[in-house]
Scaffold this motif. Structure first.
Motif, PDB file in Angstrom:
ATOM      1  N   ALA A  14      -5.050  -0.285  -8.602  1.00 36.25           N
ATOM      2  CA  ALA A  14      -3.494   0.330  -8.682  1.00 36.25           C
ATOM      3  C   ALA A  14      -3.224  -0.854  -7.809  1.00 36.25           C
ATOM      4  N   ARG A  15      -4.153  -1.982  -6.483  1.00 38.23           N
ATOM      5  CA  ARG A  15      -3.583  -2.632  -5.786  1.00 38.23           C
ATOM      6  C   ARG A  15      -3.989  -4.054  -6.494  1.00 38.23           C
ATOM      7  N   TRP A  16      -4.534  -4.473  -6.861  1.00 40.86           N
ATOM      8  CA  TRP A  16      -4.456  -4.712  -7.936  1.00 40.86           C
ATOM      9  C   TRP A  16      -3.145  -5.047  -9.186  1.00 40.86           C
ATOM     10  N   CYS A  17      -2.968  -4.355  -9.386  1.00 38.46           N
ATOM     11  CA  CYS A  17      -1.080  -4.501 -10.231  1.00 38.46           C
ATOM     12  C   CYS A  17      -0.658  -4.913  -9.602  1.00 38.46           C
ATOM     13  N   ALA A  18      -0.256  -4.793  -8.846  1.00 35.54           N
ATOM     14  CA  ALA A  18       0.602  -4.817  -7.231  1.00 35.54           C
ATOM     15  C   ALA A  18       0.035  -5.909  -6.658  1.00 35.54           C
ATOM     16  N   SER A  19      -0.342  -6.746  -7.077  1.00 34.51           N
ATOM     17  CA  SER A  19      -1.069  -8.217  -5.666  1.00 34.51           C
ATOM     18  C   SER A  19      -0.225  -8.596  -6.100  1.00 34.51           C
ATOM     19  N   GLY A  20       0.434  -9.202  -6.815  1.00 29.52           N
ATOM     20  CA  GLY A  20       1.226 -10.961  -7.285  1.00 29.52           C
ATOM     21  C   GLY A  20       2.416 -10.298  -6.591  1.00 29.52           C
ATOM     22  N   GLU A  21       3.054 -11.432  -6.621  1.00 29.18           N
ATOM     23  CA  GLU A  21       4.344 -11.253  -6.091  1.00 29.18           C
ATOM     24  C   GLU A  21       6.054 -10.485  -6.507  1.00 29.18           C
ATOM     25  N   ARG A  22       6.492  -9.937  -5.931  1.00 30.02           N
ATOM     26  CA  ARG A  22       7.472  -8.659  -5.907  1.00 30.02           C
ATOM     27  C   ARG A  22       8.544  -9.524  -6.914  1.00 30.02           C
TER      28      ARG A  22
END
Length: 122
Positions: A14-22
């Motif tokens: 889940a953290r990896w999924c959200a680790s890119g730019e918003r």
């Protein structure tokens, strides 16, 4: 001592999924807390990529269950206790896919994926 189980592997994903730019109005999926270090836990990308490959093999409605319980738990499903999160996810799945997932199926699919992750990724 830090816990290591299927949940911790899935939270890493889940953290990896959200680790890119918003982009646009995307919400963070990491729980909010006062400890700045807890907001920036180490992401194990290889492990997350393994989970992602497994997740992509699931039927769409099963993928959405996992998304509701992990990457979007603190986003789209923020603040909801387990039962309300499941019920909202069931409505979301029905609206998007047309598939009506019963409570027992929801729990079964979630549990089976966690077992699969534990067997294949750890």
């Amino acid at each position: 001592m830090q816990r290591y189980d299927a949940d911790s592997i899935l939270w890493n994903w889940a953290r990896w999924c959200a680790s890119g730019e918003r982009v646009g109005n995307m919400l963070d999926v990491v729980p909010h807390c006062d400890d700045e270090e807890a907001l920036k836990p180490v992401i194990l990308p290889e492990q997350a990529e393994q989970v992602d490959r497994l997740h992509k093999t699931l039927p769409h409605h099963e993928q959405m269950i996992i998304i509701a319980e992990y990457p979007q738990r603190h986003g789209f499903f923020r603040g909801l206790p387990a039962r309300q999160r499941r019920e909202k996810a069931q409505r979301w799945i029905k609206a998007v896919t047309g598939v009506c997932v019963r409570e027992s199926e929801y729990k079964l699919y979630l549990g089976l994926f966690k077992e699969l992750v534990w067997r294949k990724v750890r």
